[in-house]
Write a protein that holds these residues in place. Structure first.
Motif, PDB file in Angstrom:
ATOM      1  N   ALA A  52       3.225  -2.803  -4.803  1.00  0.00           N
ATOM      2  CA  ALA A  52       2.585  -4.075  -5.133  1.00  0.00           C
ATOM      3  C   ALA A  52       3.573  -5.224  -5.012  1.00  0.00           C
ATOM      4  O   ALA A  52       3.253  -6.297  -4.478  1.00  0.00           O
ATOM      5  CB  ALA A  52       2.013  -4.014  -6.545  1.00  0.00           C
ATOM      6  N   THR A  53       4.791  -5.020  -5.488  1.00  0.00           N
ATOM      7  CA  THR A  53       5.782  -6.093  -5.427  1.00  0.00           C
ATOM      8  C   THR A  53       6.207  -6.383  -3.989  1.00  0.00           C
ATOM      9  O   THR A  53       6.466  -7.541  -3.630  1.00  0.00           O
ATOM     10  CB  THR A  53       7.019  -5.743  -6.274  1.00  0.00           C
ATOM     11  OG1 THR A  53       7.507  -4.450  -5.904  1.00  0.00           O
ATOM     12  CG2 THR A  53       6.669  -5.736  -7.754  1.00  0.00           C
ATOM     13  N   ALA A  54       6.262  -5.348  -3.159  1.00  0.00           N
ATOM     14  CA  ALA A  54       6.604  -5.570  -1.755  1.00  0.00           C
ATOM     15  C   ALA A  54       5.560  -6.429  -1.072  1.00  0.00           C
ATOM     16  O   ALA A  54       5.882  -7.307  -0.255  1.00  0.00           O
ATOM     17  CB  ALA A  54       6.749  -4.231  -1.037  1.00  0.00           C
ATOM     18  N   ALA A  55       4.296  -6.194  -1.385  1.00  0.00           N
ATOM     19  CA  ALA A  55       3.227  -7.011  -0.816  1.00  0.00           C
ATOM     20  C   ALA A  55       3.316  -8.445  -1.313  1.00  0.00           C
ATOM     21  O   ALA A  55       3.194  -9.410  -0.536  1.00  0.00           O
ATOM     22  CB  ALA A  55       1.871  -6.407  -1.178  1.00  0.00           C
ATOM     23  N   ALA A  56       3.550  -8.615  -2.618  1.00  0.00           N
ATOM     24  CA  ALA A  56       3.602  -9.956  -3.206  1.00  0.00           C
ATOM     25  C   ALA A  56       4.751 -10.780  -2.642  1.00  0.00           C
ATOM     26  O   ALA A  56       4.638 -12.001  -2.484  1.00  0.00           O
ATOM     27  CB  ALA A  56       3.726  -9.848  -4.720  1.00  0.00           C
ATOM     28  N   ALA A  57       5.851 -10.115  -2.312  1.00  0.00           N
ATOM     29  CA  ALA A  57       7.029 -10.830  -1.814  1.00  0.00           C
ATOM     30  C   ALA A  57       6.787 -11.509  -0.475  1.00  0.00           C
ATOM     31  O   ALA A  57       7.472 -12.472  -0.126  1.00  0.00           O
ATOM     32  CB  ALA A  57       8.207  -9.859  -1.699  1.00  0.00           C
ATOM     33  N   GLU A  58       5.795 -11.025   0.279  1.00  0.00           N
ATOM     34  CA  GLU A  58       5.537 -11.548   1.620  1.00  0.00           C
ATOM     35  C   GLU A  58       4.338 -12.485   1.688  1.00  0.00           C
ATOM     36  O   GLU A  58       4.014 -13.006   2.748  1.00  0.00           O
ATOM     37  CB  GLU A  58       5.297 -10.380   2.585  1.00  0.00           C
ATOM     38  CG  GLU A  58       6.440  -9.391   2.682  1.00  0.00           C
ATOM     39  CD  GLU A  58       7.704 -10.038   3.225  1.00  0.00           C
ATOM     40  OE1 GLU A  58       7.587 -10.929   4.106  1.00  0.00           O
ATOM     41  OE2 GLU A  58       8.795  -9.683   2.757  1.00  0.00           O
ATOM     42  N   ALA A  59       3.664 -12.705   0.565  1.00  0.00           N
ATOM     43  CA  ALA A  59       2.355 -13.363   0.596  1.00  0.00           C
ATOM     44  C   ALA A  59       2.384 -14.819   0.150  1.00  0.00           C
ATOM     45  O   ALA A  59       3.229 -15.231  -0.642  1.00  0.00           O
ATOM     46  CB  ALA A  59       1.387 -12.579  -0.284  1.00  0.00           C
TER      47      ALA A  59
END
Length: 325
Positions: A52-59
């Motif tokens: 989830a954090t990996a996705a949030a970092a790019e969004a």
């Protein structure tokens, strides 16, 4: 204009919603702890993220669709999404959660240098798949304007209800109306049957008279009159009974906290809690008509003391009302 969205929670609702964002031309990074859900979303064009954090970092926008407020707050918490996201990221929570939890999540996001909007939905799995959901949004005007194109790609109607938590407030109030309405419609069909009136006759009259409502004309609880209703598919959800029980529980909690006398809302919450814990665990909320029919068939023996007459409120209901007076 293409937006990079992190979509967290790809279950029965979130998966189709994320797929509709992809169809609208947005770049969607998705995460769900259930591998099957993540794989299904990937098949619809969602790019799987490692976490989830990996996705949030790019969004640019982080959209959450989770079962409960504690999960939203946990993901937002220390070392979670708020820390991973770029400054000024817009957080849109489409979960249906407690108003207080929603406002706490909003405060946490803003305190971490981000923007926030609560935007729960109505329309069920069918609406998620067809992009015909209704979104009820709470937050600032600028945040709403930024999120509206994304919400419009997943739904038919998007309403700005007010400040933080207003979307959640609208959702639980709407579903309290819906839960009470479905019980009323179901009781009317069972009563009609006992009086020798056919389901079709009651439907034809009530759907064109003052009894008309969504629970009757769209989600009719008996097979036949509305071919697309779950009643014609052995009550496969649709809108699952446990979700209705959850929403009515949130409304009941809010009513108790605010000292509001919602007698029918509290009774509906108790009836749906019992139904969802029993035969309704994997059925549409309209299937509660079967419980009403079964209790009616049992006759006076099912009532306290074996006496005929109206079903008496249970002791829990008395306790709930006492808290409000």
């Amino acid at each position: 204009m293409t937006t990079t969205v992190a979509f967290l929670g790809l279950g029965h609702m979130g998966g189709p919603m994320a797929a509709n964002l992809v169809k609208a031309g947005h770049s969607v990074l998705g995460y769900d702890p259930v591998p099957e859900a993540l794989a299904a979303a990937a098949g619809a064009g969602v790019e799987p993220a490692a976490s989830a954090t990996a996705a949030a970092a790019e969004a640019e926008v982080v959209l959450t669709m989770l079962p409960a407020g504690r999960q939203v707050l946990a993901l937002y918490g220390e070392g979670g999404l708020l820390a991973a996201a770029r400054p000024g990221t817009l957080f849109v929570d489409c979960s249906t959660i407690d108003v207080a939890d929603s406002r706490a999540a909003h405060r946490a996001a803003v305190g971490a240098g981000h923007r926030a909007l609560d935007a729960p939905v109505s329309g069920g799995v069918t609406g998620a798949e067809a992009a015909t959901l209704t979104f009820m949004a709470g937050g600032g005007e600028a945040e709403f304007a930024a999120a509206e194109p994304l919400l419009a790609a997943m739904g038919r109607k998007v309403v700005h209800c007010g400040g933080a938590g207003a979307g959640q407030a609208a959702k639980i109030c709407n579903n309290m109306i819906l839960g009470i309405s479905m019980i009323a419609v179901s009781e009317a069909f069972v009563l009609a049957d006992s009086l020798g009136l056919s389901d079709r006759a009651l439907f034809d009259v009530a759907s064109a008279a003052s009894g008309q409502c969504w629970a009757l004309t769209v989600n009719c609880p008996v097979p036949g009159p509305v071919p697309g209703s779950p009643a014609n598919r052995d009550y496969r959800p649709g809108f699952a009974a446990p979700l209705m029980a959850k929403d009515l529980g949130l409304a009941a909690d809010a009513a108790r906290a605010g000292g509001v006398d919602t007698e029918l809302g509290l009774r509906a919450a108790a009836l749906y809690a019992a139904y969802a814990e029993g035969e309704g665990a994997d059925r549409d909320f309209s299937g509660i008509v079967r419980s009403i029919r079964a209790r009616s068939a049992a006759g006076p023996a099912r009532r306290p003391g074996g006496q005929a007459g109206p079903v008496q409120p249970d002791p829990q209901h008395h306790d709930e009302k006492d808290e409000l007076t």
